[in-house]
Design a protein around this motif. Structure first.
Motif, mmCIF file in Angstrom:
data_model
loop_
_atom_site.group_PDB
_atom_site.id
_atom_site.type_symbol
_atom_site.label_atom_id
_atom_site.label_comp_id
_atom_site.label_asym_id
_atom_site.label_seq_id
_atom_site.Cartn_x
_atom_site.Cartn_y
_atom_site.Cartn_z
ATOM 1 N N GLU A 47 37.232 27.489 18.319
ATOM 2 C CA GLU A 47 37.238 28.814 17.703
ATOM 3 C C GLU A 47 35.845 29.378 17.421
ATOM 4 N N GLU A 48 34.863 28.984 18.216
ATOM 5 C CA GLU A 48 33.541 29.603 18.105
ATOM 6 C C GLU A 48 33.639 31.029 18.607
ATOM 7 N N LYS A 49 32.989 31.940 17.898
ATOM 8 C CA LYS A 49 33.036 33.359 18.255
ATOM 9 C C LYS A 49 31.718 33.857 18.829
ATOM 10 N N GLN A 50 30.658 33.048 18.725
ATOM 11 C CA GLN A 50 29.361 33.385 19.302
ATOM 12 C C GLN A 50 28.810 32.133 19.978
ATOM 13 N N ILE A 51 28.543 32.250 21.262
ATOM 14 C CA ILE A 51 28.056 31.108 22.026
ATOM 15 C C ILE A 51 26.719 31.491 22.657
ATOM 16 N N ASP A 52 25.674 30.725 22.320
ATOM 17 C CA ASP A 52 24.342 30.976 22.874
ATOM 18 C C ASP A 52 24.272 30.368 24.269
ATOM 19 N N LEU A 53 24.263 31.222 25.271
ATOM 20 C CA LEU A 53 24.276 30.758 26.649
ATOM 21 C C LEU A 53 22.958 30.121 27.078
ATOM 22 N N THR A 54 21.868 30.448 26.404
ATOM 23 C CA THR A 54 20.579 29.857 26.765
ATOM 24 C C THR A 54 20.537 28.369 26.475
ATOM 25 N N THR A 55 21.340 27.910 25.525
ATOM 26 C CA THR A 55 21.357 26.486 25.202
ATOM 27 C C THR A 55 22.360 25.710 26.047
ATOM 28 N N MET A 56 23.199 26.429 26.776
ATOM 29 C CA MET A 56 24.260 25.768 27.547
ATOM 30 C C MET A 56 23.974 25.719 29.043
ATOM 31 N N THR A 57 22.969 26.429 29.502
ATOM 32 C CA THR A 57 22.700 26.497 30.935
ATOM 33 C C THR A 57 21.520 25.604 31.302
ATOM 34 N N SER A 58 21.587 25.053 32.499
ATOM 35 C CA SER A 58 20.510 24.199 32.989
ATOM 36 C C SER A 58 19.896 24.765 34.274
ATOM 37 N N PHE A 59 20.114 26.034 34.530
ATOM 38 C CA PHE A 59 19.582 26.686 35.723
ATOM 39 C C PHE A 59 18.833 27.944 35.288
ATOM 40 N N GLU A 60 18.019 28.470 36.183
ATOM 41 C CA GLU A 60 17.212 29.662 35.898
ATOM 42 C C GLU A 60 18.046 30.931 36.075
ATOM 43 N N TRP A 61 17.929 31.850 35.107
ATOM 44 C CA TRP A 61 18.575 33.152 35.207
ATOM 45 C C TRP A 61 17.829 34.138 34.319
ATOM 46 N N ASP A 62 17.896 35.415 34.692
ATOM 47 C CA ASP A 62 17.226 36.483 33.950
ATOM 48 C C ASP A 62 18.203 37.383 33.210
ATOM 49 N N ALA A 63 19.409 37.474 33.737
ATOM 50 C CA ALA A 63 20.390 38.398 33.161
ATOM 51 C C ALA A 63 21.774 37.780 33.229
ATOM 52 N N VAL A 64 22.608 38.161 32.257
ATOM 53 C CA VAL A 64 23.996 37.718 32.252
ATOM 54 C C VAL A 64 24.859 38.887 31.794
ATOM 55 N N GLU A 65 25.979 39.044 32.445
ATOM 56 C CA GLU A 65 26.963 40.045 32.038
ATOM 57 C C GLU A 65 28.341 39.439 32.185
ATOM 58 N N VAL A 66 29.275 39.996 31.441
ATOM 59 C CA VAL A 66 30.660 39.541 31.522
ATOM 60 C C VAL A 66 31.504 40.705 32.035
ATOM 61 N N PHE A 67 32.423 40.391 32.931
ATOM 62 C CA PHE A 67 33.247 41.412 33.563
ATOM 63 C C PHE A 67 34.711 41.077 33.359
ATOM 64 N N GLY A 68 35.499 42.105 33.124
ATOM 65 C CA GLY A 68 36.912 41.942 32.845
ATOM 66 C C GLY A 68 37.786 42.032 34.074
ATOM 67 N N PRO A 69 39.078 41.973 33.829
ATOM 68 C CA PRO A 69 40.049 42.025 34.921
ATOM 69 C C PRO A 69 39.879 43.262 35.794
ATOM 70 N N TYR A 70 40.188 43.068 37.065
ATOM 71 C CA TYR A 70 40.173 44.111 38.098
ATOM 72 C C TYR A 70 38.782 44.643 38.429
ATOM 73 N N THR A 71 37.751 43.892 38.075
ATOM 74 C CA THR A 71 36.390 44.276 38.435
ATOM 75 C C THR A 71 36.116 43.854 39.874
ATOM 76 N N THR A 72 35.583 44.766 40.655
ATOM 77 C CA THR A 72 35.256 44.462 42.048
ATOM 78 C C THR A 72 33.817 43.956 42.166
ATOM 79 N N ASN A 73 33.520 43.356 43.292
ATOM 80 C CA ASN A 73 32.154 42.902 43.548
ATOM 81 C C ASN A 73 31.173 44.072 43.529
ATOM 82 N N GLU A 74 31.610 45.220 43.999
ATOM 83 C CA GLU A 74 30.750 46.399 44.022
ATOM 84 C C GLU A 74 30.403 46.855 42.605
ATOM 85 N N ILE A 75 31.350 46.780 41.697
ATOM 86 C CA ILE A 75 31.081 47.143 40.295
ATOM 87 C C ILE A 75 30.067 46.176 39.699
#
Length: 126
Positions: free
Chosen positions: A41-69
């Motif tokens: 039941e965590e409501k805030q998750i720090d993604l920087t502490t959970m990832t072991s790969f390089e990334w600059d940006a993160v976004e979350v996309f909902g249902p029916y999102t296309t690759n173009e979006i």
């Protein structure tokens, strides 16, 4: 004849790199770790502490999102696994990207709620 075979092999390798390179793969381990946090039941998750790969940006996309979006929203090239969010309503997709391409994706179950990203690093659950 051998020269022709070598040339064809080199061409096939180059085409494989072009078409298969820069493909975002699903990160099953990160998905499992995030789902474990959601089950607690965590409501805030720090993604920087959970990832072991390089990334600059993160976004979350909902249902029916296309690759173009995804591409338009993040201003990147999206090649890879979208987890079926373009046709399914029971999931969200986290997309991690570098400056030009998606690098990893994570499918999130909608049963935990809706998701947002805060400050390009915190996954919020509503």
């Amino acid at each position: 004849m051998r020269k022709t075979a070598w040339i064809l092999l080199i061409i096939m390798i180059i085409l494989g790199i072009v078409f298969l390179g820069n493909r975002a793969s699903q990160d099953a381990i990160l998905s499992k770790d995030i789902h474990l946090a959601l089950e607690q039941e965590e409501k805030q998750i720090d993604l920087t502490t959970m990832t072991s790969f390089e990334w600059d940006a993160v976004e979350v996309f909902g249902p029916y999102t296309t690759n173009e979006i995804i591409e338009d929203s993040m201003d990147i090239r999206f090649r890879g696994d979208n987890g079926g969010i373009d046709v399914l309503e029971d999931r969200f997709l986290l997309v991690f990207a570098d400056e030009k391409n998606a690098v990893k994706t994570v499918v999130l179950s909608r049963k935990y709620g809706d998701f947002l990203i805060k400050d390009n690093k915190i996954l919020l659950v509503e």
